[in-house]
Design an enzyme around this catalytic site. Structure first.
Site, PDB file in Angstrom:
ATOM      1  N   HIS A 140      -6.313 -96.168   0.506  1.00  0.00           N
ATOM      2  CA  HIS A 140      -6.970 -95.101  -0.239  1.00  0.00           C
ATOM      3  C   HIS A 140      -6.772 -93.833   0.592  1.00  0.00           C
ATOM      4  O   HIS A 140      -7.248 -93.785   1.729  1.00  0.00           O
ATOM      5  CB  HIS A 140      -8.445 -95.375  -0.447  1.00  0.00           C
ATOM      6  N   THR A 221      -6.159 -91.381  -8.941  1.00  0.00           N
ATOM      7  CA  THR A 221      -7.455 -91.470  -8.282  1.00  0.00           C
ATOM      8  C   THR A 221      -7.856 -92.925  -8.088  1.00  0.00           C
ATOM      9  O   THR A 221      -7.298 -93.837  -8.688  1.00  0.00           O
ATOM     10  CB  THR A 221      -8.561 -90.807  -9.118  1.00  0.00           C
ATOM     11  N   ASP A 222      -8.882 -93.121  -7.272  1.00  0.00           N
ATOM     12  CA  ASP A 222      -9.626 -94.372  -7.304  1.00  0.00           C
ATOM     13  C   ASP A 222     -10.424 -94.369  -8.613  1.00  0.00           C
ATOM     14  O   ASP A 222     -10.376 -93.410  -9.388  1.00  0.00           O
ATOM     15  CB  ASP A 222     -10.532 -94.458  -6.076  1.00  0.00           C
ATOM     16  N   LEU A 223     -11.162 -95.431  -8.859  1.00  0.00           N
ATOM     17  CA  LEU A 223     -11.804 -95.624 -10.162  1.00  0.00           C
ATOM     18  C   LEU A 223     -12.701 -94.441 -10.533  1.00  0.00           C
ATOM     19  O   LEU A 223     -13.564 -94.027  -9.753  1.00  0.00           O
ATOM     20  CB  LEU A 223     -12.623 -96.904 -10.144  1.00  0.00           C
ATOM     21  N   TYR A 224     -12.483 -93.922 -11.734  1.00  0.00           N
ATOM     22  CA  TYR A 224     -13.220 -92.765 -12.249  1.00  0.00           C
ATOM     23  C   TYR A 224     -14.194 -93.249 -13.313  1.00  0.00           C
ATOM     24  O   TYR A 224     -13.794 -93.925 -14.267  1.00  0.00           O
ATOM     25  CB  TYR A 224     -12.234 -91.765 -12.837  1.00  0.00           C
TER      26      TYR A 224
END
Length: 285
Positions: A140, A221-224
């Site tokens: 990440h 992105t990481d989880l939105y």
């Protein structure tokens, strides 16, 4: 030629790619753009949003304990071959954050406490997967080295460091994955570097990743989790200006004012990165 291709896209076609990359990107048949499927993860196919699962491989920490880059490459090859068999074109892996404490809840996904070792392993895994025509999204990015409070709806962890420590330890795995692994995918993190969310950091995503390291692909992105965090954190308009291309939505799509000329320019740049990334994959659902 790139301009000619992008001129063929409408704003309405671009927007879903950026604000609603729900582990799947759409197909645009008239320009020959295949749809893509992206799933976790570092230890094996784990597509909880799209109903795909696969073999569970040894955790990345154990892979790094071998000090054997050939094993990391073999894992990348096998993961990619399994992904191809499931019509998956993008793996949200490898994870290359640093073991700062033995109590981090995600250490099993991360290679090591050493940035160089982590980077060498990630580079081999990335390169081997790309040779099979599968995109990996190295994650990440960056300084996402603890789980507690790393992502809350209205705020996120503020991480502080100096440039030497960042370059020598925390950024080194990502750098090697780009320069040696030739990855065309990158995932930003929930946390902030200083006071700026990583996905809204031009210094991180444009100045360092694209300009200095030469990254050519797409950033997700990481989880939105939707509108409840959009105002203060993981903001889409800030993100596209910094170099973040796609929002990995779970349940609710993000929103953007697509009538704004500035937004239209950056949507176009995001699509340039996304199409390049897709063009490097040989997987067609």
């Amino acid at each position: 030629l790139w301009d000619d291709l992008l001129d063929n896209l409408t704003i309405e076609e671009m927007v879903p790619f950026i604000v609603d990359a729900r582990f799947v990107t759409p197909e645009i048949e008239r320009i020959g753009l295949n749809g893509q499927v992206m799933i976790d993860g570092p230890q094996g196919l784990n597509g909880w949003m799209v109903g795909i699962s696969g073999t569970s491989y040894p955790v990345q920490e154990y892979v790094a304990l071998t000090w054997n880059t050939e094993i990391a490459a073999k894992q990348g090859e096998l993961l990619a071959r399994e992904a191809r068999a499931s019509n998956v074109s993008g793996l949200l892996a490898p994870a290359v954050n640093i073991h700062r404490t033995p109590y981090c809840g995600r250490n099993f996904e991360y290679y090591s406490e050493d940035g160089f070792l982590s980077g060498k392993m990630a580079a081999q895994m990335s390169y081997a997967a790309r040779e099979q025509g599968v995109t990996v999204f190295v994650k990440h990015f960056a300084l996402n080295d603890q789980e507690q409070l790393r992502g809350e709806y209205y705020t996120s962890l503020f991480t502080w460091s100096n440039e030497q420590a960042m370059r020598e330890i925390y950024l080194k795995p990502f750098e090697l994955a780009v320069k040696e692994g030739r990855t065309t995918g990158m995932m930003t993190s929930f946390n902030r570097v200083g006071a700026t969310w990583t996905g809204a950091s031009k210094a991180l995503l444009t100045d360092l990743l694209r300009t200095e390291w030469g990254f050519k692909g797409s950033v997700v992105t990481d989880l939105y989790v939707g509108a409840m965090n959009n105002e203060w954190w993981m903001d889409i308009e800030q993100g596209i200006r910094a170099g973040n291309d796609m929002w990995l939505t779970a349940f609710v799509a993000g929103e953007i004012d697509s009538s704004d000329p500035d937004n239209q320019y950056y949507l176009r740049e995001c699509m340039r990165h996304i199409i390049y990334m897709v063009s490097q994959s040989t997987v067609s659902p």
